[in-house]
Design a protein around this motif. Structure first.
Motif, PDB file in Angstrom:
ATOM      1  N   ASP A  53       2.567  10.309   8.095  1.00 10.08           N
ATOM      2  CA  ASP A  53       2.015  10.620   9.411  1.00 10.08           C
ATOM      3  C   ASP A  53       1.572  12.084   9.482  1.00 10.08           C
ATOM      4  OD1 ASP A  53       2.414   8.040  10.297  1.00 10.08           O
ATOM      5  OD2 ASP A  53       4.345   8.471  11.249  1.00 10.08           O
ATOM      6  N   ASP A  56      -1.573  12.475   7.428  1.00  9.97           N
ATOM      7  CA  ASP A  56      -2.739  11.897   8.116  1.00  9.97           C
ATOM      8  C   ASP A  56      -3.253  12.821   9.216  1.00  9.97           C
ATOM      9  OD1 ASP A  56      -2.769   9.661   6.526  1.00  9.97           O
ATOM     10  OD2 ASP A  56      -1.712   8.375   7.954  1.00  9.97           O
ATOM     11  N   GLU A  66      -8.589  13.313   2.259  1.00 12.49           N
ATOM     12  CA  GLU A  66      -7.875  12.049   2.160  1.00 12.49           C
ATOM     13  C   GLU A  66      -6.423  12.348   1.797  1.00 12.49           C
ATOM     14  OE1 GLU A  66      -8.744   9.672  -1.577  1.00 12.49           O
ATOM     15  OE2 GLU A  66     -10.433  11.090  -1.608  1.00 12.49           O
ATOM     16  N   PRO A  67      -5.534  11.385   2.065  1.00 11.47           N
ATOM     17  CA  PRO A  67      -4.115  11.643   1.813  1.00 11.47           C
ATOM     18  C   PRO A  67      -3.746  11.549   0.340  1.00 11.47           C
ATOM     19  CG  PRO A  67      -4.421   9.450   2.742  1.00 11.47           C
ATOM     20  CD  PRO A  67      -5.766  10.103   2.758  1.00 11.47           C
TER      21      PRO A  67
END
Length: 245
Positions: A53, A56, A66-67
């Motif tokens: 979380d 993100d 991007e993660p």
């Protein structure tokens, strides 16, 4: 706009239009987040962190990201870490921990935890990323510490890990010089972060940000190392608060 399924990924961006790619560990807060924001102005960021979380949230705030969600200490072989792109322009090691006290009072588990997070995990991720870094003629930036240059009473555990990290980067720099990969070691003094507040509280002192630098100042030094033309290299850079107690 942050990376979505419809956004161009590092793998499918056409040659000549791709942003350079930077993987930043510990990027969900503190110094790592500031570095992700700074490099995010020009790079596609792989946002490294353990909390999906939190990662993100950083991804959503960056123009192209991007993660890269991973517990870097969980598998020190590096075998189960997420894949990296075929070309990686920048790898920033910002994740780390601070713990320990005097040699007398510090147990083996604490020594092991600090060295696993600050040294062994760095080695594992670097080893996994080296082919991609070589393909891009990339750069490895290790966020070390002033404690990687000198130690004092009560600081042996953390400083020991940072001295070891400095040895790792010194060796890596010479090993990868023939492969076109540059290696920079950044040594901040006290930085205004949650980690620093916890350290000052443990020292029994009153926290005063006058005696710190900001995460953004550290990010600015990383930018210097990253943007230097390939014919030059920032090998070691120390950035300290101007005011001292």
């Amino acid at each position: 706009m942050a990376h979505t399924d419809a956004s161009p990924t590092p793998e499918n961006l056409a040659a000549g239009t791709r942003r350079p790619i930077a993987l930043v560990t510990g990027a969900s807060r503190g110094i790592g987040r500031a570095i992700a924001a700074e490099l995010g102005r020009t790079h596609h960021i792989l946002v490294g962190g353990r909390d999906a979380d939190a990662v993100d949230a950083v991804v959503a705030a960056l123009p192209s990201a991007e993660p890269y969600v991973a517990d870097l200490v969980a598998d020190l072989s590096g075998a189960s870490l997420p894949a990296v792109p075929e070309r990686l322009d920048v790898l920033v090691h910002s994740a780390g921990v601070e713990d320990g006290g005097t040699i007398e009072e510090t147990d083996a588990a604490t020594w092991r935890h600090v060295f696993e997070a600050n040294v062994f995990a760095v080695a594992a991720l670097t080893r996994r990323a080296l082919p991609a870094l070589r393909a891009a003629g990339g750069i490895v930036v290790a966020i070390n510490s002033g404690s990687g240059l000198a130690s004092g009473a009560g600081g042996g555990v953390y400083a020991g890990s940072k001295f070891a990290l400095r040895a790792l980067t010194d060796a890596l720099r010479e090993e990868e010089r023939p492969n076109g990969v540059r290696v920079s070691s950044i040594h901040p003094g006290r930085v205004d972060t949650d980690m620093q507040r916890a350290l000052v509280a443990r020292e029994g002192l009153t926290y005063d940000p006058t005696y710190t630098i900001t995460p953004e100042m550290v990010a600015a030094t990383v930018r210097v190392a990253v943007d230097l033309p390939p014919s030059g290299t920032v090998e070691t850079l120390s950035v300290r608060p101007f005011h001292r107690r």
